[in-house]
Design a protein around this motif. Structure first.
Motif, PDB file in Angstrom:
ATOM      1  N   LEU A 193       0.825  -1.201   0.000  1.00 17.29           N
ATOM      2  CA  LEU A 193       0.000   0.000   0.000  1.00 17.29           C
ATOM      3  C   LEU A 193       0.864   1.258   0.000  1.00 17.29           C
ATOM      4  O   LEU A 193       0.604   2.202  -0.757  1.00 17.29           O
ATOM      5  CB  LEU A 193      -0.928  -0.011   1.216  1.00 17.29           C
ATOM      6  CG  LEU A 193      -1.766   1.247   1.451  1.00 17.29           C
ATOM      7  CD1 LEU A 193      -2.646   1.556   0.250  1.00 17.29           C
ATOM      8  CD2 LEU A 193      -2.609   1.107   2.717  1.00 17.29           C
ATOM      9  N   ASP A 194       1.882   1.280   0.839  1.00 11.99           N
ATOM     10  CA  ASP A 194       2.757   2.458   0.895  1.00 11.99           C
ATOM     11  C   ASP A 194       3.417   2.715  -0.450  1.00 11.99           C
ATOM     12  O   ASP A 194       3.514   3.861  -0.906  1.00 11.99           O
ATOM     13  CB  ASP A 194       3.829   2.266   1.969  1.00 11.99           C
ATOM     14  CG  ASP A 194       3.265   2.320   3.381  1.00 11.99           C
ATOM     15  OD1 ASP A 194       2.116   2.780   3.540  1.00 11.99           O
ATOM     16  OD2 ASP A 194       3.961   1.886   4.323  1.00 11.99           O
ATOM     17  N   ARG A 195       3.878   1.643  -1.099  1.00 11.28           N
ATOM     18  CA  ARG A 195       4.522   1.802  -2.402  1.00 11.28           C
ATOM     19  C   ARG A 195       3.518   2.264  -3.452  1.00 11.28           C
ATOM     20  O   ARG A 195       3.838   3.099  -4.310  1.00 11.28           O
ATOM     21  CB  ARG A 195       5.151   0.463  -2.818  1.00 11.28           C
ATOM     22  CG  ARG A 195       5.799   0.470  -4.198  1.00 11.28           C
ATOM     23  CD  ARG A 195       6.888   1.520  -4.325  1.00 11.28           C
ATOM     24  NE  ARG A 195       7.530   1.459  -5.638  1.00 11.28           N
ATOM     25  CZ  ARG A 195       8.206   2.465  -6.163  1.00 11.28           C
ATOM     26  NH1 ARG A 195       8.349   3.618  -5.503  1.00 11.28           N
ATOM     27  NH2 ARG A 195       8.757   2.324  -7.359  1.00 11.28           N
ATOM     28  N   ALA A 196       2.294   1.759  -3.393  1.00 12.34           N
ATOM     29  CA  ALA A 196       1.268   2.175  -4.348  1.00 12.34           C
ATOM     30  C   ALA A 196       0.962   3.659  -4.212  1.00 12.34           C
ATOM     31  O   ALA A 196       0.830   4.385  -5.214  1.00 12.34           O
ATOM     32  CB  ALA A 196      -0.004   1.351  -4.139  1.00 12.34           C
ATOM     33  N   ILE A 197       0.844   4.135  -2.983  1.00  7.76           N
ATOM     34  CA  ILE A 197       0.568   5.559  -2.760  1.00  7.76           C
ATOM     35  C   ILE A 197       1.746   6.397  -3.247  1.00  7.76           C
ATOM     36  O   ILE A 197       1.570   7.482  -3.818  1.00  7.76           O
ATOM     37  CB  ILE A 197       0.258   5.810  -1.277  1.00  7.76           C
ATOM     38  CG1 ILE A 197      -1.068   5.133  -0.896  1.00  7.76           C
ATOM     39  CG2 ILE A 197       0.200   7.301  -0.974  1.00  7.76           C
ATOM     40  CD1 ILE A 197      -1.385   5.167   0.583  1.00  7.76           C
ATOM     41  N   GLU A 198       2.947   5.883  -3.068  1.00  8.12           N
ATOM     42  CA  GLU A 198       4.139   6.586  -3.556  1.00  8.12           C
ATOM     43  C   GLU A 198       4.112   6.694  -5.082  1.00  8.12           C
ATOM     44  O   GLU A 198       4.461   7.736  -5.657  1.00  8.12           O
ATOM     45  CB  GLU A 198       5.386   5.833  -3.096  1.00  8.12           C
ATOM     46  CG  GLU A 198       6.704   6.443  -3.539  1.00  8.12           C
ATOM     47  CD  GLU A 198       7.884   5.590  -3.109  1.00  8.12           C
ATOM     48  OE1 GLU A 198       8.871   5.545  -3.873  1.00  8.12           O
ATOM     49  OE2 GLU A 198       7.824   4.955  -2.039  1.00  8.12           O
ATOM     50  N   LEU A 199       3.677   5.617  -5.755  1.00  8.09           N
ATOM     51  CA  LEU A 199       3.633   5.612  -7.220  1.00  8.09           C
ATOM     52  C   LEU A 199       2.480   6.437  -7.775  1.00  8.09           C
ATOM     53  O   LEU A 199       2.588   6.995  -8.874  1.00  8.09           O
ATOM     54  CB  LEU A 199       3.496   4.170  -7.725  1.00  8.09           C
ATOM     55  CG  LEU A 199       4.691   3.235  -7.517  1.00  8.09           C
ATOM     56  CD1 LEU A 199       4.298   1.808  -7.875  1.00  8.09           C
ATOM     57  CD2 LEU A 199       5.872   3.693  -8.362  1.00  8.09           C
ATOM     58  N   ALA A 200       1.390   6.517  -7.042  1.00  7.90           N
ATOM     59  CA  ALA A 200       0.181   7.167  -7.551  1.00  7.90           C
ATOM     60  C   ALA A 200       0.323   8.686  -7.566  1.00  7.90           C
ATOM     61  O   ALA A 200       0.955   9.283  -6.691  1.00  7.90           O
ATOM     62  CB  ALA A 200      -1.025   6.762  -6.703  1.00  7.90           C
ATOM     63  N   GLU A 201      -0.298   9.286  -8.566  1.00  2.25           N
ATOM     64  CA  GLU A 201      -0.338  10.750  -8.623  1.00  2.25           C
ATOM     65  C   GLU A 201      -1.475  11.289  -7.766  1.00  2.25           C
ATOM     66  O   GLU A 201      -1.368  12.379  -7.200  1.00  2.25           O
ATOM     67  CB  GLU A 201      -0.498  11.208 -10.069  1.00  2.25           C
ATOM     68  CG  GLU A 201       0.705  10.868 -10.951  1.00  2.25           C
ATOM     69  CD  GLU A 201       0.537  11.381 -12.362  1.00  2.25           C
ATOM     70  OE1 GLU A 201      -0.425  12.144 -12.612  1.00  2.25           O
ATOM     71  OE2 GLU A 201       1.357  11.017 -13.229  1.00  2.25           O
ATOM     72  N   ALA A 202      -2.582  10.539  -7.683  1.00  4.89           N
ATOM     73  CA  ALA A 202      -3.725  10.967  -6.874  1.00  4.89           C
ATOM     74  C   ALA A 202      -3.530  10.428  -5.458  1.00  4.89           C
ATOM     75  O   ALA A 202      -3.743   9.242  -5.201  1.00  4.89           O
ATOM     76  CB  ALA A 202      -5.023  10.430  -7.483  1.00  4.89           C
TER      77      ALA A 202
END
Length: 656
Positions: A193-202
């Motif tokens: 989850l942390d990595r996904a939020i890091e990758l996401a622009e939104a």
């Protein structure tokens, strides 16, 4: 709960199924308005269908309601607060717990308040990234309570794929768990989850994490909130927010041909109406009954028949955290049925195939009390005749009764069955390989490539005449044009299912598989599903897949990958078994099938919902360099183990 059959009960001389199908076809406006009476509306709809934006249709446009109220609060108000709503059964943690309707309402309302206190409001999106735990259901219903739009992403999805969904929906919050528990490992969700939020622009504004003792997560101050602490600090619940029938309830992603997943949008009023109608009419379930759906809330079956369908109907639903085998063995489904008195069981055919491989004689089934079971439903991919016949036989041996084993065909896009045996209306004689009849409201036709109807018994493209009934997809999230181009533009006035099949002279539907699973051998179009059915009818075969591989002479040639049942086919007689299987296909399908290459493999690669990755295997066998492995794959190691086999153009081949 209102029983809509009162208004629609046919005269004694009428067949209930035929009467329902006729009424839904001749006057859908009246039929579905009557069905909508099973729902408690804040403002009851006065019209059923809005066709002003055809081919995009909307149902009950002037109606207003709250879906969470219909799933929970109204049952409490009706005096059923002490009845069981949700049974959590987790063999991977050794946990069982029953939640009454009153308890589930209280927990849902309080978590809705916790979200609302942090800014989540009507129309906001919330991503749910969780395993099969009660908090996942509570979060879904809490979003519905607030009028927020939830999007469940299968727990354990890669950070990259989760980031894609975060960017597409731009959620205000993400609700997750610290980990998920598989048969042989614990998967930590928080780093993903942390990595996904890091990758996401939104970027979401905050996350809520359910801490599980198997792998507690490190929470970030100011962003991550502890679910249990939030609930302890929130003694009062939130009221239900009124939404329009046409407002979005959830977005659920399915794979797209362009590589970008499609967010299937489900509305509120049409979906609630369709599911409330389906429970008594298709599944024969009413308040006090119990449904055990062995799926996941990350998939449409979990949305419709673990969460919303049973609860809307006042039925007890079983939430199962485990696998059909290995938790602890191939008996686990039967133990759950016996422990909780399930009346209807629902799973993917692949689940029965892996159970059959582990326990070909059905001894585990016989060792549990299945007296409560009335029907055994399958969905997710085609129920091949071999699996149907094995399941039917073993159930009779275990119970002494003829338990109907019912295929039902539908899709993420439709949200509920398109074709099935509607046992609440009438139980039709079963035909192996067929999900039986079209569900009232679905006008199924079969067309050729030019859009012309084909004769009964002839294979073609399975389509559904518009408008689709309530509960089906409203659009693709943020992209009406993609909705129309993907589903509604191939043939004017039809929804293109993407499946091939036929309708026989008795009106039974046969769905043979995705249209890209039709192969062309020397100009003959052949369904791989037909060949798979022939292979699966051999007692040594536990599971199989047939793919079409490029061939310079014939265009394509069929190639089979076969998983054998326990103890079958020692190396010494493998060639003899290959010869038997080829002969069986030649006999049942015809010499034109030209199946010569059969590889025995330990397992087939599948998505987490049980679909075999035929397209991926075909591309690997064709030697393509741009093969994209779906993010939904269950176990990448299975596919990795087959790469060399698929890439090989030589091998033992049976004689012609």
């Amino acid at each position: 709960m209102a029983d809509q059959r009162t208004a629609q009960t046919p005269t004694p001389a009428e067949d209930p199924y035929e009467a329902a199908a006729r009424a839904a076809a001749e006057d859908p406006e009246r039929y579905w308005l009557e069905a909508a009476a099973a729902i408690d509306w804040v403002k009851a709809p006065t019209r059923a269908l809005d066709d002003t934006r055809a081919p995009i249709y909307r149902w009950f446009p002037d109606g207003e309601l709250n879906v969470c109220y219909n799933a929970l609060d109204r049952h409490v108000a009706a005096g059923r607060g002490d009845d069981a709503a949700l049974v959590y059964d987790s063999p991977v943690t050794g946990t069982q717990r029953t939640y009454t309707y009153a308890e589930l309402t209280d927990l849902t309302a309080r978590f809705a308040r916790a979200l609302a206190d942090r800014g989540v409001a009507k129309g906001d999106r919330v991503i749910i990234y969780m395993p099969m735990i009660p908090e996942a259901v509570i979060t879904m219903l809490a979003c519905a309570r607030l009028g927020a739009i939830h999007s469940v992403v299968f727990g354990g999805f890669s950070a990259k794929e989760l980031a894609v969904r975060i960017d597409d929906t731009a959620p205000r919050a993400v609700v997750s768990a610290s980990c998920g528990i598989e048969r042989t490992r614990v998967i930590e969700y928080k780093p993903l989850l942390d990595r996904a939020i890091e990758l996401a622009e939104a970027k979401p504004e905050f996350s809520v994490v359910v801490q599980r003792p198997q792998a507690p997560a490190q929470l970030r101050a100011g962003f991550d909130l502890d679910f249990a602490e939030l609930m302890a600090a929130t003694p009062e619940g939130a009221p239900c927010t009124t939404v329009r029938s046409t407002d979005e309830l959830y977005v659920l992603y399915t794979s797209g041909t362009t590589g970008k997943p499609k967010g299937i949008v489900r509305d509120s009023g049409g979906y609630a109406t369709a599911l409330a109608w389906s429970m008594p009419h298709l599944f024969g379930l009413r308040p006090g009954d119990t449904m055990f759906t062995a799926s996941d809330v990350g998939w449409v079956v979990g949305h419709s028949y673990i969460v919303y369908g049973p609860l809307l109907a006042g039925v007890t639903t079983v939430l199962f955290e485990g696998k059909p085998i290995g938790t602890p063995d191939a008996s686990t489904f039967f133990r759950v049925i016996a422990d909780h008195g399930a009346n209807v069981f629902f799973a993917a055919p692949t689940a029965m195939r892996v159970i059959r491989k582990e326990d070909p004689d059905g001894e585990f089934m016989k060792s549990h009390d299945l007296s409560s079971i009335r029907a055994w439903f399958m969905a997710g991919e085609r129920l091949d005749p071999g699996t149907y016949e094995w399941t039917t036989q073993k159930l009779k041996e275990a119970t002494g009764r003829d338990i109907p084993v019912i295929d039902n065909w539908w899709q993420t896009e439709t949200g509920w069955p398109i074709a099935t045996n509607p046992i609440g209306l009438r139980t039709f004689p079963l035909k192996p390989g067929s999900p039986t009849k079209p569900v009232p409201g679905y006008a199924i036709e079969v067309l050729d490539a030019a859009g012309e109807p084909v004769p009964a018994g002839t294979e073609g493209l399975v389509v559904v005449r518009l408008p689709l009934p309530p509960g089906t997809m409203a659009t693709v999230w943020g992209d009406d044009e993609r909705y129309v181009s993907s589903y509604l533009s191939a043939f004017d006035g039809y929804y293109l299912s993407g499946d091939g099949g036929m309708v026989d002279e008795d009106g039974y539907v046969y769905v043979m598989g995705r249209t890209d699973d039709v192969i062309n051998v020397s100009g003959h179009r052949l369904s791989t599903g037909t060949m798979e059915a022939a292979l699966a009818s051999h007692p040594a075969v536990a599971e199989c897949a047939v793919i079409g591989v490029e061939d310079p002479t014939t265009g394509q040639v069929p190639r089979a990958l076969v998983v054998l049942g326990g103890g079958q086919a020692a190396e010494s007689d493998a060639q003899a078994l290959r010869d038997e299987l080829v002969a069986r296909v030649r006999e049942q399908v015809g010499p034109v099938a030209a199946l010569k290459r059969i590889d025995f493999v330990p397992a087939l690669p599948k998505t987490r919902s049980g679909k075999i990755l035929r397209k991926t295997m075909r591309e690997l066998a064709d030697g393509r360099a741009d093969v994209v492995v779906p993010s939904t794959i269950e176990d990448p190691a299975v596919l990795d183990g087959l790469r060399e086999v698929l890439a090989s153009t030589t091998g033992e081949r049976p004689a012609n």
